[in-house]
Write a protein that holds these residues in place. Sequence first.
Motif, PDB file in Angstrom:
ATOM      1  N   MET A   1      78.605 -42.527 -14.804  1.00 15.12           N
ATOM      2  CA  MET A   1      78.824 -43.969 -14.673  1.00 15.12           C
ATOM      3  C   MET A   1      79.302 -44.268 -13.254  1.00 15.12           C
ATOM      4  N   PRO A   2      78.531 -45.015 -12.449  1.00 15.91           N
ATOM      5  CA  PRO A   2      79.027 -45.414 -11.132  1.00 15.91           C
ATOM      6  C   PRO A   2      80.151 -46.445 -11.262  1.00 15.91           C
ATOM      7  N   VAL A   3      81.151 -46.315 -10.398  1.00 16.13           N
ATOM      8  CA  VAL A   3      82.272 -47.258 -10.332  1.00 16.13           C
ATOM      9  C   VAL A   3      82.297 -47.827  -8.919  1.00 16.13           C
TER      10      VAL A   3
ATOM     11  N   ARG B   1      81.520 -44.611  -6.543  1.00 11.24           N
ATOM     12  CA  ARG B   1      81.921 -43.247  -6.906  1.00 11.24           C
ATOM     13  C   ARG B   1      81.465 -42.982  -8.331  1.00 11.24           C
ATOM     14  N   LEU B   2      81.216 -41.720  -8.635  1.00  8.49           N
ATOM     15  CA  LEU B   2      80.631 -41.359  -9.915  1.00  8.49           C
ATOM     16  C   LEU B   2      81.661 -40.680 -10.803  1.00  8.49           C
ATOM     17  N   VAL B   3      81.742 -41.134 -12.058  1.00  3.65           N
ATOM     18  CA  VAL B   3      82.580 -40.477 -13.061  1.00  3.65           C
ATOM     19  C   VAL B   3      81.687 -40.116 -14.242  1.00  3.65           C
TER      20      VAL B   3
ATOM     21  N   ALA C   1      96.376 -55.643 -14.864  1.00  2.00           N
ATOM     22  CA  ALA C   1      96.365 -54.388 -14.120  1.00  2.00           C
ATOM     23  C   ALA C   1      96.798 -53.247 -15.043  1.00  2.00           C
ATOM     24  N   GLU C   2      96.030 -52.172 -14.999  1.00  2.00           N
ATOM     25  CA  GLU C   2      96.317 -51.040 -15.869  1.00  2.00           C
ATOM     26  C   GLU C   2      96.937 -49.919 -15.052  1.00  2.00           C
ATOM     27  N   PRO C   3      98.007 -49.296 -15.561  1.00  2.38           N
ATOM     28  CA  PRO C   3      98.565 -48.145 -14.855  1.00  2.38           C
ATOM     29  C   PRO C   3      97.600 -46.975 -14.921  1.00  2.38           C
ATOM     30  N   ARG C   4      97.782 -46.038 -14.004  1.00  2.00           N
ATOM     31  CA  ARG C   4      96.951 -44.835 -14.032  1.00  2.00           C
ATOM     32  C   ARG C   4      97.169 -44.108 -15.361  1.00  2.00           C
ATOM     33  N   GLN C   5      96.058 -43.685 -15.979  1.00  2.86           N
ATOM     34  CA  GLN C   5      96.138 -43.050 -17.288  1.00  2.86           C
ATOM     35  C   GLN C   5      95.502 -41.673 -17.240  1.00  2.86           C
ATOM     36  N   GLU C   6      96.013 -40.773 -18.061  1.00  2.00           N
ATOM     37  CA  GLU C   6      95.326 -39.517 -18.282  1.00  2.00           C
ATOM     38  C   GLU C   6      94.179 -39.776 -19.249  1.00  2.00           C
TER      39      GLU C   6
ATOM     40  N   ALA D   1      86.338 -46.978 -24.695  1.00  2.00           N
ATOM     41  CA  ALA D   1      87.091 -47.837 -23.781  1.00  2.00           C
ATOM     42  C   ALA D   1      88.271 -47.087 -23.173  1.00  2.00           C
ATOM     43  N   GLU D   2      88.958 -46.283 -23.973  1.00  2.86           N
ATOM     44  CA  GLU D   2      90.097 -45.509 -23.451  1.00  2.86           C
ATOM     45  C   GLU D   2      89.631 -44.542 -22.366  1.00  2.86           C
ATOM     46  N   ARG D   3      88.484 -43.921 -22.594  1.00  2.00           N
ATOM     47  CA  ARG D   3      87.979 -42.951 -21.614  1.00  2.00           C
ATOM     48  C   ARG D   3      87.520 -43.641 -20.334  1.00  2.00           C
ATOM     49  N   THR D   4      86.746 -44.712 -20.463  1.00  3.46           N
ATOM     50  CA  THR D   4      86.241 -45.358 -19.254  1.00  3.46           C
ATOM     51  C   THR D   4      87.368 -45.961 -18.430  1.00  3.46           C
ATOM     52  N   ARG D   5      88.379 -46.544 -19.085  1.00  9.30           N
ATOM     53  CA  ARG D   5      89.520 -47.106 -18.337  1.00  9.30           C
ATOM     54  C   ARG D   5      90.262 -46.011 -17.586  1.00  9.30           C
ATOM     55  N   ALA D   6      90.490 -44.889 -18.268  1.00 10.41           N
ATOM     56  CA  ALA D   6      91.222 -43.800 -17.630  1.00 10.41           C
ATOM     57  C   ALA D   6      90.432 -43.213 -16.467  1.00 10.41           C
ATOM     58  N   LEU D   7      89.135 -43.013 -16.640  1.00 10.34           N
ATOM     59  CA  LEU D   7      88.310 -42.440 -15.580  1.00 10.34           C
ATOM     60  C   LEU D   7      88.233 -43.361 -14.364  1.00 10.34           C
ATOM     61  N   LYS D   8      88.142 -44.672 -14.619  1.00  6.07           N
ATOM     62  CA  LYS D   8      88.111 -45.621 -13.500  1.00  6.07           C
ATOM     63  C   LYS D   8      89.404 -45.617 -12.706  1.00  6.07           C
ATOM     64  N   SER D   9      90.522 -45.357 -13.382  1.00  8.55           N
ATOM     65  CA  SER D   9      91.827 -45.437 -12.709  1.00  8.55           C
ATOM     66  C   SER D   9      92.145 -44.194 -11.899  1.00  8.55           C
ATOM     67  N   LEU D  10      91.414 -43.087 -12.123  1.00 12.59           N
ATOM     68  CA  LEU D  10      91.718 -41.841 -11.417  1.00 12.59           C
ATOM     69  C   LEU D  10      91.115 -41.864 -10.017  1.00 12.59           C
ATOM     70  N   PRO D  11      91.928 -41.623  -8.981  1.00 15.08           N
ATOM     71  CA  PRO D  11      91.356 -41.532  -7.629  1.00 15.08           C
ATOM     72  C   PRO D  11      90.525 -40.256  -7.510  1.00 15.08           C
ATOM     73  N   ARG D  12      89.321 -40.388  -6.948  1.00 20.60           N
ATOM     74  CA  ARG D  12      88.422 -39.237  -6.858  1.00 20.60           C
ATOM     75  C   ARG D  12      87.412 -39.496  -5.756  1.00 20.60           C
ATOM     76  N   PRO D  13      87.081 -38.454  -4.951  1.00 21.81           N
ATOM     77  CA  PRO D  13      86.014 -38.642  -3.957  1.00 21.81           C
ATOM     78  C   PRO D  13      84.715 -39.048  -4.627  1.00 21.81           C
ATOM     79  N   GLN D  14      83.828 -39.670  -3.859  1.00 16.40           N
ATOM     80  CA  GLN D  14      82.606 -40.241  -4.439  1.00 16.40           C
ATOM     81  C   GLN D  14      81.798 -39.220  -5.236  1.00 16.40           C
ATOM     82  N   LEU D  15      81.619 -38.034  -4.711  1.00 14.26           N
ATOM     83  CA  LEU D  15      80.851 -36.993  -5.409  1.00 14.26           C
ATOM     84  C   LEU D  15      81.709 -35.793  -5.771  1.00 14.26           C
ATOM     85  N   GLY D  16      83.020 -35.947  -5.769  1.00 14.13           N
ATOM     86  CA  GLY D  16      83.885 -34.826  -6.090  1.00 14.13           C
ATOM     87  C   GLY D  16      84.308 -34.067  -4.842  1.00 14.13           C
ATOM     88  N   HIS D  17      85.244 -33.139  -5.016  1.00 14.37           N
ATOM     89  CA  HIS D  17      85.821 -32.415  -3.880  1.00 14.37           C
ATOM     90  C   HIS D  17      84.843 -31.404  -3.282  1.00 14.37           C
TER      91      HIS D  17
END
Length: 415
Positions: free
Chosen positions: A243-245, A261-263, A163-168, A285-301
Amino acid sequence: MTAPVRIPFPVVDEVSRHCLQEAEPETVHIEVHLPGPLDHARLRKAFLEALHRHPRILMREARGPWYRRQYEWELTPEPDVEVVTFAPPGPRALHDARTRALTDAPPLSVSPPVRLEVVDSVLLLTINHTALDGPACLRVLATAAELYGGRDNAPAAPPTRAAEPRQEVPDTPATWSPPARVAHGTPEPSPGNGLLVTELPLPHRPKGSPYTVNDQLMVTTALTITHWNREHGARPRPLRITMPVDDRPRDTTMPIGNGTRLVEVPYAPGELDVTDMPALLRRTAERTRALKSLPRPQLGHGAALLTSPWAPVTARAALTRTLRRAAAPWTSTTLLSNIGRIPYPLDFGEEAGRAHAVWFSAPARMPRGLTVTTASTAGRLHLALRWSKALLSHGDGAHLRDLFEHYLHTTEVTP
């Protein structure tokens, strides 16, 4: 008589519904190849039962007055039409079925918005993407396989990762300027999408690598488009790859609908350096892991605001289309949808057997004009390139496939 259950359109469904175009239908195509023949009556019965096991797929767009505040899905107890059809055999039967999957979207007014066409030992699903996505329909097909063949089609356990912590998001290029577009090749005079599918070896990845196959595919896509654009004289610009998640469970509790959801993964032009592939893979890898961990609406706010019922759907549809046209220059360069290892055996029993190839393709409407979809089955990578004919021709697609294969090989870094 009990009134049918109605469900308001989720955000993704409504935005897609607002922006439908006849020239480039929003379809998802899934193609499953089996080693043996299928019994027509058994398959029809199994697929119908699978629809009932996942009743959320039995839906159609409910009728309503022009001044209604939202679209609604109406659940139906039975399909409105025969969902399973069998194409007559012939040398062009599969080609013609693929063409139908790109040009003829199952109507939203008829339940369910999906059809299954059988060509010899190939199952070809066509999905109206306004209602459903590929992973949801694959779940339904896995249920049908189990009902047809009597064998367990439960999903395999996902890969075990800590499990990865939330990352910037680290070291991310600025996104203030419009991203690169895929350069025009040789457009075709007819409207719609073109498609090319191919099978490739899975890329090698040393044990304990800090990156995944998905990261290798992301780098491959970026390098392929950079090479293509350079060949066609396009000025270097930053790339952004959507990239769909998908966080849904793969068992029978999987929610049916549009659930990803899309990042967006960004690259500055100078980063795409094949001379230091380990660094490029690690940074990706650093970017995709961080983006996957960020909570975000499916198409953005912004999309959530557009789809709130503050005005009739007709007014919000016009506003949504206007904003989408205005935002077109800022649309990401392309979409890479990596389904990953197909989680289900898709085992149809002794005669038909277990799937040995599964392809998906996602819509490729302009301004992106190109989508890359990958999945792996039986230790092989199944790649689908889909493009807008306003951007590319089949010959262009074949060249992009060759570039993709070349750059995928370059990501096979040895320790």
